[in-house]
Design a protein around this motif. Structure first.
Motif, PDB file in Angstrom:
ATOM      1  N   PHE A  51     -21.980   1.952 -12.089  1.00  0.00           N
ATOM      2  CA  PHE A  51     -21.666   0.525 -12.176  1.00  0.00           C
ATOM      3  C   PHE A  51     -22.749  -0.307 -11.494  1.00  0.00           C
ATOM      4  O   PHE A  51     -23.225  -1.298 -12.047  1.00  0.00           O
ATOM      5  N   LEU A  52     -23.136   0.112 -10.305  1.00  0.00           N
ATOM      6  CA  LEU A  52     -24.155  -0.631  -9.561  1.00  0.00           C
ATOM      7  C   LEU A  52     -25.501  -0.622 -10.280  1.00  0.00           C
ATOM      8  O   LEU A  52     -26.213  -1.628 -10.289  1.00  0.00           O
ATOM      9  N   ALA A  53     -25.841   0.489 -10.901  1.00  0.00           N
ATOM     10  CA  ALA A  53     -27.097   0.554 -11.657  1.00  0.00           C
ATOM     11  C   ALA A  53     -27.038  -0.357 -12.877  1.00  0.00           C
ATOM     12  O   ALA A  53     -27.994  -1.100 -13.149  1.00  0.00           O
ATOM     13  N   PHE A  54     -25.915  -0.306 -13.618  1.00  0.00           N
ATOM     14  CA  PHE A  54     -25.793  -1.140 -14.818  1.00  0.00           C
ATOM     15  C   PHE A  54     -25.785  -2.622 -14.484  1.00  0.00           C
ATOM     16  O   PHE A  54     -26.227  -3.438 -15.282  1.00  0.00           O
ATOM     17  N   LYS A  55     -25.294  -2.959 -13.311  1.00  0.00           N
ATOM     18  CA  LYS A  55     -25.311  -4.350 -12.856  1.00  0.00           C
ATOM     19  C   LYS A  55     -26.650  -4.722 -12.207  1.00  0.00           C
ATOM     20  O   LYS A  55     -26.814  -5.839 -11.723  1.00  0.00           O
ATOM     21  N   GLU A  56     -27.568  -3.762 -12.187  1.00  0.00           N
ATOM     22  CA  GLU A  56     -28.908  -3.925 -11.606  1.00  0.00           C
ATOM     23  C   GLU A  56     -28.856  -4.305 -10.131  1.00  0.00           C
ATOM     24  O   GLU A  56     -29.708  -5.025  -9.624  1.00  0.00           O
ATOM     25  N   ARG A  57     -27.878  -3.783  -9.448  1.00  0.00           N
ATOM     26  CA  ARG A  57     -27.774  -3.947  -7.992  1.00  0.00           C
ATOM     27  C   ARG A  57     -28.367  -2.679  -7.380  1.00  0.00           C
ATOM     28  O   ARG A  57     -27.663  -1.829  -6.839  1.00  0.00           O
ATOM     29  N   PHE A  58     -29.689  -2.558  -7.506  1.00  0.00           N
ATOM     30  CA  PHE A  58     -30.376  -1.302  -7.238  1.00  0.00           C
ATOM     31  C   PHE A  58     -30.380  -0.895  -5.771  1.00  0.00           C
ATOM     32  O   PHE A  58     -30.383   0.288  -5.460  1.00  0.00           O
ATOM     33  N   GLU A  59     -30.362  -1.844  -4.865  1.00  0.00           N
ATOM     34  CA  GLU A  59     -30.320  -1.477  -3.442  1.00  0.00           C
ATOM     35  C   GLU A  59     -29.000  -0.781  -3.111  1.00  0.00           C
ATOM     36  O   GLU A  59     -28.992   0.269  -2.467  1.00  0.00           O
ATOM     37  N   LYS A  60     -27.907  -1.345  -3.563  1.00  0.00           N
ATOM     38  CA  LYS A  60     -26.608  -0.702  -3.341  1.00  0.00           C
ATOM     39  C   LYS A  60     -26.498   0.593  -4.152  1.00  0.00           C
ATOM     40  O   LYS A  60     -25.905   1.563  -3.683  1.00  0.00           O
ATOM     41  N   HIS A  61     -27.058   0.567  -5.356  1.00  0.00           N
ATOM     42  CA  HIS A  61     -27.063   1.781  -6.184  1.00  0.00           C
ATOM     43  C   HIS A  61     -27.739   2.927  -5.436  1.00  0.00           C
ATOM     44  O   HIS A  61     -27.231   4.040  -5.398  1.00  0.00           O
ATOM     45  N   ARG A  62     -28.903   2.650  -4.826  1.00  0.00           N
ATOM     46  CA  ARG A  62     -29.621   3.689  -4.077  1.00  0.00           C
ATOM     47  C   ARG A  62     -28.785   4.227  -2.918  1.00  0.00           C
ATOM     48  O   ARG A  62     -28.768   5.421  -2.672  1.00  0.00           O
ATOM     49  N   LYS A  63     -28.112   3.335  -2.212  1.00  0.00           N
ATOM     50  CA  LYS A  63     -27.275   3.764  -1.085  1.00  0.00           C
ATOM     51  C   LYS A  63     -26.150   4.681  -1.559  1.00  0.00           C
ATOM     52  O   LYS A  63     -25.887   5.707  -0.926  1.00  0.00           O
ATOM     53  N   TRP A  64     -25.498   4.299  -2.635  1.00  0.00           N
ATOM     54  CA  TRP A  64     -24.430   5.143  -3.183  1.00  0.00           C
ATOM     55  C   TRP A  64     -24.995   6.450  -3.722  1.00  0.00           C
ATOM     56  O   TRP A  64     -24.406   7.514  -3.525  1.00  0.00           O
ATOM     57  N   ALA A  65     -26.122   6.373  -4.395  1.00  0.00           N
ATOM     58  CA  ALA A  65     -26.722   7.572  -5.005  1.00  0.00           C
ATOM     59  C   ALA A  65     -27.118   8.598  -3.946  1.00  0.00           C
ATOM     60  O   ALA A  65     -27.052   9.803  -4.203  1.00  0.00           O
ATOM     61  N   ARG A  66     -27.510   8.141  -2.770  1.00  0.00           N
ATOM     62  CA  ARG A  66     -27.870   9.076  -1.695  1.00  0.00           C
ATOM     63  C   ARG A  66     -26.691   9.937  -1.259  1.00  0.00           C
ATOM     64  O   ARG A  66     -26.874  11.033  -0.726  1.00  0.00           O
ATOM     65  N   ILE A  67     -25.489   9.446  -1.478  1.00  0.00           N
ATOM     66  CA  ILE A  67     -24.279  10.211  -1.157  1.00  0.00           C
ATOM     67  C   ILE A  67     -23.748  10.924  -2.413  1.00  0.00           C
ATOM     68  O   ILE A  67     -23.405  12.097  -2.368  1.00  0.00           O
ATOM     69  N   THR A  68     -23.716  10.194  -3.519  1.00  0.00           N
ATOM     70  CA  THR A  68     -23.150  10.729  -4.763  1.00  0.00           C
ATOM     71  C   THR A  68     -23.974  11.899  -5.304  1.00  0.00           C
ATOM     72  O   THR A  68     -23.405  12.925  -5.701  1.00  0.00           O
ATOM     73  N   PHE A  69     -25.296  11.738  -5.338  1.00  0.00           N
ATOM     74  CA  PHE A  69     -26.141  12.756  -5.957  1.00  0.00           C
ATOM     75  C   PHE A  69     -25.974  14.146  -5.340  1.00  0.00           C
ATOM     76  O   PHE A  69     -25.743  15.113  -6.079  1.00  0.00           O
ATOM     77  N   PRO A  70     -26.074  14.315  -4.026  1.00  0.00           N
ATOM     78  CA  PRO A  70     -25.942  15.679  -3.494  1.00  0.00           C
ATOM     79  C   PRO A  70     -24.560  16.291  -3.734  1.00  0.00           C
ATOM     80  O   PRO A  70     -24.444  17.501  -3.925  1.00  0.00           O
ATOM     81  N   ILE A  71     -23.524  15.451  -3.744  1.00  0.00           N
ATOM     82  CA  ILE A  71     -22.182  15.975  -4.027  1.00  0.00           C
ATOM     83  C   ILE A  71     -22.102  16.420  -5.480  1.00  0.00           C
ATOM     84  O   ILE A  71     -21.632  17.530  -5.777  1.00  0.00           O
ATOM     85  N   TRP A  72     -22.577  15.598  -6.393  1.00  0.00           N
ATOM     86  CA  TRP A  72     -22.567  15.940  -7.817  1.00  0.00           C
ATOM     87  C   TRP A  72     -23.394  17.194  -8.069  1.00  0.00           C
ATOM     88  O   TRP A  72     -22.989  18.095  -8.796  1.00  0.00           O
ATOM     89  N   TYR A  73     -24.538  17.274  -7.426  1.00  0.00           N
ATOM     90  CA  TYR A  73     -25.430  18.427  -7.579  1.00  0.00           C
ATOM     91  C   TYR A  73     -24.750  19.700  -7.074  1.00  0.00           C
ATOM     92  O   TYR A  73     -24.764  20.732  -7.743  1.00  0.00           O
ATOM     93  N   TYR A  74     -24.141  19.617  -5.916  1.00  0.00           N
ATOM     94  CA  TYR A  74     -23.435  20.762  -5.334  1.00  0.00           C
ATOM     95  C   TYR A  74     -22.294  21.215  -6.245  1.00  0.00           C
ATOM     96  O   TYR A  74     -22.132  22.408  -6.512  1.00  0.00           O
ATOM     97  N   VAL A  75     -21.499  20.279  -6.730  1.00  0.00           N
ATOM     98  CA  VAL A  75     -20.373  20.616  -7.599  1.00  0.00           C
ATOM     99  C   VAL A  75     -20.872  21.255  -8.891  1.00  0.00           C
ATOM    100  O   VAL A  75     -20.294  22.229  -9.381  1.00  0.00           O
ATOM    101  N   SER A  76     -21.952  20.747  -9.419  1.00  0.00           N
ATOM    102  CA  SER A  76     -22.509  21.297 -10.648  1.00  0.00           C
ATOM    103  C   SER A  76     -23.001  22.730 -10.444  1.00  0.00           C
ATOM    104  O   SER A  76     -22.692  23.629 -11.237  1.00  0.00           O
ATOM    105  N   ILE A  77     -23.730  22.962  -9.374  1.00  0.00           N
ATOM    106  CA  ILE A  77     -24.248  24.307  -9.086  1.00  0.00           C
ATOM    107  C   ILE A  77     -23.109  25.270  -8.762  1.00  0.00           C
ATOM    108  O   ILE A  77     -23.065  26.395  -9.267  1.00  0.00           O
ATOM    109  N   THR A  78     -22.177  24.845  -7.930  1.00  0.00           N
ATOM    110  CA  THR A  78     -21.086  25.754  -7.573  1.00  0.00           C
ATOM    111  C   THR A  78     -20.175  26.022  -8.767  1.00  0.00           C
ATOM    112  O   THR A  78     -19.555  27.078  -8.843  1.00  0.00           O
ATOM    113  N   GLY A  79     -20.117  25.101  -9.714  1.00  0.00           N
ATOM    114  CA  GLY A  79     -19.362  25.361 -10.934  1.00  0.00           C
ATOM    115  C   GLY A  79     -19.929  26.554 -11.692  1.00  0.00           C
ATOM    116  O   GLY A  79     -19.190  27.412 -12.185  1.00  0.00           O
TER     117      GLY A  79
END
Length: 148
Positions: free
Chosen positions: A106-134
């Motif tokens: 949502f933040l990326a699509f709204k071009e709120r890139f600073e907040k997007h980056r902050k969220w992505a720093r938390i979201t990405f490693p969790i998503w990556y971990y879940v994907s690998i452990t799957g």
């Protein structure tokens, strides 16, 4: 081989493909290639959505066939001590990551890139971990320690 037997392998392949898209998206944003990054992240999300639909389909098919929806882990010795913490963390993080992914997108699509980056720093490693452990859960249950 029927669909019920094929779906876990298909789901593992989807998880692996999502991991590849996530990896590429991470590398591309570090290279400031935003359009390619966006393509990879939408690809990872789309593949993950297909995975979720097929995962739920697999569980539904097992239930309708009268089978236990949970596959038994047959590993012994040290392996349950490796498998179960990984499985528990995988399941718990997969539950919380979906709203995080939606917020990050949502933040990326709204071009709120600073907040997007902050969220992505938390979201990405969790998503990556879940994907690998799957993928690892699949190997533990169906390749390395299949129940008989």
């Amino acid at each position: 081989m029927n669909w019920l037997q094929l779906l876990p392998a298909i789901n593992a392949a989807l998880n692996f493909t999502a991991t590849l898209f996530l990896t590429a998206g991470f590398v591309l944003i570090k290279q400031d290639k935003r359009n390619a990054h966006r393509f990879c992240m939408v690809g990872a999300f789309s593949i993950s959505a297909i995975f979720l639909a097929l995962y739920l389909t697999h569980k539904g098919l097992k239930a309708s066939a009268g089978a236990d929806v949970n596959t038994k882990f047959a590993g012994e010795g040290i392996w349950p001590w490796v498998y179960y913490p990984m499985l528990i963390s995988h399941v718990l993080l997969s539950i919380i990551m979906l709203p995080m992914i939606f917020r990050t997108f949502f933040l990326a699509f709204k071009e709120r890139f600073e907040k997007h980056r902050k969220w992505a720093r938390i979201t990405f490693p969790i998503w990556y971990y879940v994907s690998i452990t799957g993928v690892l859960v699949y190997f533990f249950l169906y390749q390395w320690f299949p129940s008989t």
